[in-house]
Motif scaffolding. Structure first.
Motif, mmCIF file in Angstrom:
data_model
loop_
_atom_site.group_PDB
_atom_site.id
_atom_site.type_symbol
_atom_site.label_atom_id
_atom_site.label_comp_id
_atom_site.label_asym_id
_atom_site.label_seq_id
_atom_site.Cartn_x
_atom_site.Cartn_y
_atom_site.Cartn_z
ATOM 1 N N ASP A 108 0.825 -1.222 0.000
ATOM 2 C CA ASP A 108 0.000 0.000 0.000
ATOM 3 C C ASP A 108 0.854 1.266 0.000
ATOM 4 N N VAL A 109 2.089 1.159 -0.461
ATOM 5 C CA VAL A 109 3.033 2.265 -0.284
ATOM 6 C C VAL A 109 2.584 3.543 -1.002
ATOM 7 N N ASP A 110 1.938 3.429 -2.156
ATOM 8 C CA ASP A 110 1.498 4.636 -2.863
ATOM 9 C C ASP A 110 0.449 5.391 -2.059
ATOM 10 N N LYS A 111 -0.492 4.640 -1.511
ATOM 11 C CA LYS A 111 -1.535 5.246 -0.674
ATOM 12 C C LYS A 111 -0.922 5.855 0.575
ATOM 13 N N PHE A 112 0.014 5.131 1.186
ATOM 14 C CA PHE A 112 0.676 5.630 2.391
ATOM 15 C C PHE A 112 1.441 6.920 2.087
ATOM 16 N N TYR A 113 2.166 6.935 0.979
ATOM 17 C CA TYR A 113 2.968 8.100 0.598
ATOM 18 C C TYR A 113 2.083 9.332 0.445
ATOM 19 N N GLN A 114 0.940 9.161 -0.214
ATOM 20 C CA GLN A 114 0.044 10.295 -0.444
ATOM 21 C C GLN A 114 -0.542 10.839 0.861
ATOM 22 N N GLN A 115 -0.776 9.965 1.824
ATOM 23 C CA GLN A 115 -1.381 10.412 3.084
ATOM 24 C C GLN A 115 -0.390 11.173 3.967
ATOM 25 N N CYS A 116 0.903 11.026 3.693
ATOM 26 C CA CYS A 116 1.930 11.679 4.526
ATOM 27 C C CYS A 116 2.338 13.022 3.937
ATOM 28 N N ASP A 117 1.381 13.859 3.672
ATOM 29 C CA ASP A 117 1.632 15.181 3.094
ATOM 30 C C ASP A 117 2.382 16.054 4.097
ATOM 31 N N PRO A 118 3.566 16.574 3.724
ATOM 32 C CA PRO A 118 4.329 17.423 4.650
ATOM 33 C C PRO A 118 3.602 18.704 5.044
ATOM 34 N N GLU A 119 2.570 19.071 4.280
ATOM 35 C CA GLU A 119 1.832 20.291 4.597
ATOM 36 C C GLU A 119 0.854 20.078 5.761
ATOM 37 N N LYS A 120 0.630 18.846 6.117
ATOM 38 C CA LYS A 120 -0.288 18.550 7.221
ATOM 39 C C LYS A 120 0.421 18.638 8.563
ATOM 40 N N GLU A 121 -0.329 18.444 9.648
ATOM 41 C CA GLU A 121 0.256 18.488 10.990
ATOM 42 C C GLU A 121 1.100 17.234 11.245
ATOM 43 N N ASN A 122 1.651 17.172 12.471
ATOM 44 C CA ASN A 122 2.427 15.983 12.856
ATOM 45 C C ASN A 122 1.594 14.712 12.648
ATOM 46 N N LEU A 123 2.073 13.796 11.841
ATOM 47 C CA LEU A 123 1.343 12.559 11.599
ATOM 48 C C LEU A 123 2.139 11.355 12.084
ATOM 49 N N CYS A 124 1.402 10.310 12.433
ATOM 50 C CA CYS A 124 2.012 9.059 12.882
ATOM 51 C C CYS A 124 1.467 7.907 12.041
ATOM 52 N N LEU A 125 2.253 6.853 11.903
ATOM 53 C CA LEU A 125 1.801 5.629 11.239
ATOM 54 C C LEU A 125 1.484 4.595 12.311
ATOM 55 N N TYR A 126 0.232 4.148 12.321
ATOM 56 C CA TYR A 126 -0.223 3.173 13.298
ATOM 57 C C TYR A 126 -0.475 1.822 12.623
ATOM 58 N N GLY A 127 0.042 0.767 13.223
ATOM 59 C CA GLY A 127 -0.323 -0.588 12.831
ATOM 60 C C GLY A 127 -1.366 -1.089 13.807
ATOM 61 N N LEU A 128 -2.437 -1.680 13.308
ATOM 62 C CA LEU A 128 -3.524 -2.140 14.172
ATOM 63 C C LEU A 128 -3.510 -3.663 14.282
ATOM 64 N N PRO A 129 -4.033 -4.189 15.381
ATOM 65 C CA PRO A 129 -3.991 -5.643 15.608
ATOM 66 C C PRO A 129 -4.709 -6.465 14.542
ATOM 67 N N ASN A 130 -5.613 -5.840 13.779
ATOM 68 C CA ASN A 130 -6.355 -6.578 12.753
ATOM 69 C C ASN A 130 -5.641 -6.546 11.394
ATOM 70 N N GLU A 131 -4.336 -6.266 11.411
ATOM 71 C CA GLU A 131 -3.486 -6.299 10.215
ATOM 72 C C GLU A 131 -3.790 -5.167 9.241
#
Length: 252
Positions: free
Chosen positions: A33-56
């Motif tokens: 899902d790297v393309d989707k992930f890359y797009q969501q990490c816009d540097p213009e947005k606030e501090n963002l974190c990547l969360y992994g959830l127990p349901n994969e």
């Protein structure tokens, strides 16, 4: 983040399953899902974190507001570095932070529910038997030099991976019966393989009475049942690619 309530893991096995679920989600974010992930990490947005959830699954979100948080928080502001470095380097950096976060969450549960020395040791051993996210993302799960050989010569990858494989062969079925080049170049090296393999999917150790199969791309071993490959099905596979490598190559 933790929008959907999940059962709180209280035993070593439950914590490890929680770890594996979150790990799978993070690997998806950084590979399939790297393309989707890359797009969501816009540097213009606030501090963002990547969360992994127990349901994969995974999600990019703002950090939680409560202090201290219910669980350890992932690295803050990963989006700010996105455009300041090469994509592969940025993904590797996120992978390293994700590995650190996974360990923090697992041992937070261990501390919270009073795991003793032996329980902590067992938990770490189970975790340590799996490749790190960084190793998966960078392709360095085994020997880095093997990766280019596998990509450049898929026809020979079976014999090369077999001769380099450092894990048990005697009771594990590779995939197809040895081809001629395997007979010539790989058989003599089989005797040098050592015990100690663990399944790349579930993390359990090698068992002599189980069918195993090796990925010709990343050279990890898997229980046949974990990747839904039977001995009969393996007979017809010329080059086996595990689910992770299949999805990675499909994206490229």
């Amino acid at each position: 983040m933790e929008g959907i309530p999940h059962p709180i893991p209280r035993t070593v096995d439950e914590v490890f399953n929680d770890f594996k679920g979150r790990r799978s989600g993070l690997i998806k974010a950084l590979t399939t899902d790297v393309d989707k992930f890359y797009q969501q990490c816009d540097p213009e947005k606030e501090n963002l974190c990547l969360y992994g959830l127990p349901n994969e699954t995974w999600e990019v979100n703002l950090p939680v507001e409560e202090v201290p948080p219910e669980l350890p928080e992932p690295a803050l502001g990963i989006n700010f570095a996105r455009d300041g470095m090469q994509e592969k380097d940025w993904l590797s950096l996120v992978a390293v932070h994700s590995d650190s976060w996974l360990l923090a969450v697992a041992f937070y549960f261990g501390a919270r529910f009073g795991f003793g020395k032996n329980e902590r040791k067992r938990l770490f051993q189970m975790i340590n038997d799996l490749p790190t996210i960084f190793e998966v993302v960078t392709g360095n799960v085994k020997q880095p030099k093997d990766q280019s050989a596998n990509h450049n010569s898929s026809g020979k990858s079976k014999s090369s991976s077999k001769s380099r494989q450092s894990e048990p062969q005697s009771k594990m079925v590779k995939t197809t019966p040895p081809s001629k080049d395997e007979d010539e170049s790989g058989e003599e090296d089989e005797e040098d393989d050592e015990q100690g393999a663990t399944c790349g999917a579930c993390g359990d150790s090698y068992g002599t009475d189980e069918f195993w199969i090796c990925c010709d791309i990343c050279e990890r071993w898997f229980h046949g049942k974990c990747v839904k490959i039977t001995p009969a099905k393996a007979e017809h596979i010329k080059q086996y690619k595990c689910p992770s490598c299949s999805s990675k190559r499909a994206r490229v």
